[in-house]
Scaffold this active site. Structure first.
Site, mmCIF file in Angstrom:
data_model
loop_
_atom_site.group_PDB
_atom_site.id
_atom_site.type_symbol
_atom_site.label_atom_id
_atom_site.label_comp_id
_atom_site.label_asym_id
_atom_site.label_seq_id
_atom_site.Cartn_x
_atom_site.Cartn_y
_atom_site.Cartn_z
ATOM 1 N N LYS A 43 0.503 4.921 6.782
ATOM 2 C CA LYS A 43 -0.343 5.722 5.507
ATOM 3 C C LYS A 43 0.297 7.195 5.537
ATOM 4 C CE LYS A 43 -3.144 2.242 4.664
ATOM 5 N NZ LYS A 43 -2.815 1.424 3.587
ATOM 6 N N SER A 78 0.812 -1.142 -0.061
ATOM 7 C CA SER A 78 0.077 -0.028 0.088
ATOM 8 C C SER A 78 0.885 1.246 -0.003
ATOM 9 C CB SER A 78 -0.882 0.115 0.997
ATOM 10 O OG SER A 78 -0.281 0.284 2.292
#
Length: 160
Positions: free
Chosen positions: A86, A42
């Site tokens: 993230k 990711s």
């Protein structure tokens, strides 16, 4: 008898030093800086799919020094036993436009990030489960700011 007292005192002194060191280690790990192993696709190309070891500082989010573009370690809102790494894309009050399916940009939506929340996304939008799936992230789920990669040695350096 005197010899046993001397041995007991020495043992207590050494045990005290060890306990103090372990307390310092815990406080440093929990409240100052810790390491974290990041796996998965990711955050490609910023972080490797095979895994990086990064350093996470735990002060910036406590004093409100995070902003858009910062990499953060957060507690997953879907599974509290997991942490996610993230990038902050928007802060509270910012307007964000996003698409659940990056291959279809025509199906985008917009919203304003509510007070006390941030909008996070992975760098690799095609495989990342992030705010596009679970919505704005409460600020309280942020555990720290990722600032340095320490493993693998070939990629050692600051992250931004």
């Amino acid at each position: 008898m005197r010899q046993w007292r001397s041995i007991a005192k020495e043992a207590m002194d050494r045990a005290s030093i060890i306990v103090k060191f372990l307390c310092l280690l815990h406080v440093t790990d929990a409240y100052v800086v810790s390491s974290n192993h990041v796996l998965g696709p990711s955050m490609l190309p910023t972080l490797n799919i095979t895994g990086d070891v990064v350093l996470v500082e735990h002060l910036s989010h406590r004093i409100g020094k995070l902003g858009s573009g910062d990499l953060v370690l957060v507690r997953s809102p879907l599974d509290p036993n997991k942490t996610l790494t993230k990038r902050i894309v928007a802060m509270e009050g910012d307007k964000v436009t996003f698409s659940l399916d990056p291959t279809r940009s025509f199906s985008s939506r917009s919203l304003v990030v509510p007070k006390g929340h941030v909008w996070i996304q992975g760098d690799n939008l095609y495989v990342s489960r992030d705010s596009r799936h679970f919505g704005p992230l409460p600020y309280g789920l942020i555990e720290g700011k990722v600032f340095m990669r320490v493993w693998p040695p070939s990629s050692f350096g600051l992250l931004g």
